[in-house]
Design an enzyme around this catalytic site. Structure first.
Site, PDB file in Angstrom:
ATOM      1  N   HIS A 163      13.783  -1.427  -2.595  1.00 59.01           N
ATOM      2  CA  HIS A 163      12.448  -0.864  -2.815  1.00 59.01           C
ATOM      3  C   HIS A 163      12.558   0.276  -3.805  1.00 59.01           C
ATOM      4  O   HIS A 163      13.387   1.168  -3.647  1.00 59.01           O
ATOM      5  CB  HIS A 163      11.832  -0.371  -1.504  1.00 59.01           C
ATOM      6  CG  HIS A 163      10.366  -0.100  -1.616  1.00 59.01           C
ATOM      7  ND1 HIS A 163       9.881   1.061  -2.163  1.00 59.01           N
ATOM      8  CD2 HIS A 163       9.293  -0.840  -1.284  1.00 59.01           C
ATOM      9  CE1 HIS A 163       8.552   1.023  -2.150  1.00 59.01           C
ATOM     10  NE2 HIS A 163       8.178  -0.114  -1.616  1.00 59.01           N
ATOM     11  N   LEU A 165       6.027  -4.772   6.418  1.00 56.47           N
ATOM     12  CA  LEU A 165       6.321  -4.541   5.009  1.00 56.47           C
ATOM     13  C   LEU A 165       6.999  -3.196   4.780  1.00 56.47           C
ATOM     14  O   LEU A 165       6.459  -2.146   5.152  1.00 56.47           O
ATOM     15  CB  LEU A 165       5.028  -4.628   4.183  1.00 56.47           C
ATOM     16  CG  LEU A 165       5.178  -4.471   2.672  1.00 56.47           C
ATOM     17  CD1 LEU A 165       6.030  -5.593   2.100  1.00 56.47           C
ATOM     18  CD2 LEU A 165       3.808  -4.424   2.009  1.00 56.47           C
ATOM     19  N   ASP A 166       8.181  -3.244   4.162  1.00 56.40           N
ATOM     20  CA  ASP A 166       8.954  -2.052   3.793  1.00 56.40           C
ATOM     21  C   ASP A 166       9.262  -1.151   4.981  1.00 56.40           C
ATOM     22  O   ASP A 166       9.427   0.061   4.832  1.00 56.40           O
ATOM     23  CB  ASP A 166       8.207  -1.244   2.720  1.00 56.40           C
ATOM     24  CG  ASP A 166       8.025  -2.029   1.439  1.00 56.40           C
ATOM     25  OD1 ASP A 166       8.857  -2.902   1.160  1.00 56.40           O
ATOM     26  OD2 ASP A 166       7.028  -1.780   0.730  1.00 56.40           O
ATOM     27  N   GLU A 167       9.368  -1.732   6.177  1.00 54.21           N
ATOM     28  CA  GLU A 167       9.656  -0.958   7.378  1.00 54.21           C
ATOM     29  C   GLU A 167      10.989  -1.350   8.008  1.00 54.21           C
ATOM     30  O   GLU A 167      11.336  -0.870   9.076  1.00 54.21           O
ATOM     31  CB  GLU A 167       8.536  -1.156   8.414  1.00 54.21           C
ATOM     32  CG  GLU A 167       7.173  -0.615   7.992  1.00 54.21           C
ATOM     33  CD  GLU A 167       7.089   0.893   8.059  1.00 54.21           C
ATOM     34  OE1 GLU A 167       8.004   1.514   8.635  1.00 54.21           O
ATOM     35  OE2 GLU A 167       6.118   1.457   7.518  1.00 54.21           O
TER      36      GLU A 167
END
Length: 282
Positions: A190, A225-227
């Site tokens: 990310h 998402l993105d966790e």
């Protein structure tokens, strides 16, 4: 040369676990070359990674005996042959800096990988893939084709028996079903220092906020998402004179380095998932 194996495990903590594991290996002629352990007092879980050489027992025999040994301890364990490079599939979109970096590190022996395929929703990097003699699969994605494309992606991953899937700036959100299928073996990079600046155009967001540090985060892919559990992060210092283009260029270098470290640690079986966090034995 003696066969070398890597044993990773986690289980509820109790007295004597290190002694028990080392004793199990010693009784089977295992010579421990590297060992690390961690006790998470907040969860009561014990984590361990052991690298050992063993000539008296085959890989399959060790697995059978380990299953019997680990059962009373409620161990979740994996045994790997160190000499076996990790079968890997890489997904990429239009930005190729992370892909190029991984391919170069792999080809020069810096990453213990066996890159089996590259999948992309664009055609930009088919020549790069060919120069490394890696099969390239062009699978364009639209809202109408997303389900079918993901089914094809999973088919390729399964056919290649991939143990690792790397999202090297693959700019499509994976469905919950695909995330579950790849649980614990898909790494995403990310292009910001999570949890800050999620979503689109993080460098524009960072520039707008006047940040003094930009960064990158490599994490496991989950349906949130993105966790997913974070494997590695790094930052680079910037100041008011930097443009969005400056931040983007600096960020690309940081992304490549962070992703490479995360992939290396995962492929060396140094990362154990601990709930929504990770334990990393470097």
């Amino acid at each position: 040369m003696n066969p070398v194996y890597i044993l990773t495990l986690s289980c509820p903590d109790r007295l004597g676990l290190v002694h028990a594991v080392s004793g199990f290996l010693m009784e089977r002629g295992g010579n421990i070359e590297e060992a690390a352990q961690y006790n998470d007092q907040s969860t009561g879980l014990f984590f361990m990674r052991v690298q050992f050489a063993c000539v008296k027992h085959s890989f399959n025999n060790l697995k059978t005996q380990m299953s019997e040994f680990g059962h009373p301890y409620e161990m979740l364990w994996k045994l790997h042959a160190q000499a076996q490079p990790m079968r890997t599939v890489i997904l990429v979109s239009k930005e190729g800096h992370c892909l190029n970096d991984l391919l170069f590190r792999w080809k020069t022996g810096l990453l213990p990988l066996d890159i089996r395929a590259i999948i992309s929703n664009h055609r930009e990097f088919y020549q790069l893939a060919a120069s490394y003699n890696v099969p390239f699969h062009h699978l364009p994605v639209t809202a109408a084709t997303k389900t079918a494309v993901e089914a094809k992606q999973l088919e390729i991953i399964q056919n290649e028996e991939a143990e690792l899937v790397v999202l090297a700036r693959y700019m499509q959100i994976l469905s919950n079903d695909l995330c579950k299928s790849l649980s614990g073996r898909a790494i995403n990079i990310h292009h910001s220092f999570l949890p800050s600046f999620k979503g689109a155009k993080p460098y524009y967001q960072a520039h707008d906020r006047g940040v003094k540090l930009i960064g990158a985060t490599a994490h496991y892919v989950t349906a949130d998402l993105d966790e997913g559990p974070i494997i590695e992060q790094d930052v680079a210092r910037v100041d008011h004179s930097k443009t969005v283009e400056d931040l983007t260029a600096l960020g690309r270098d940081t992304e490549s380095q962070v992703l490479a470290r995360a992939v290396k640690w995962h492929s060396e079986h140094r990362v154990l998932i601990n709930g929504h966090k990770t334990v990393i034995f470097r």
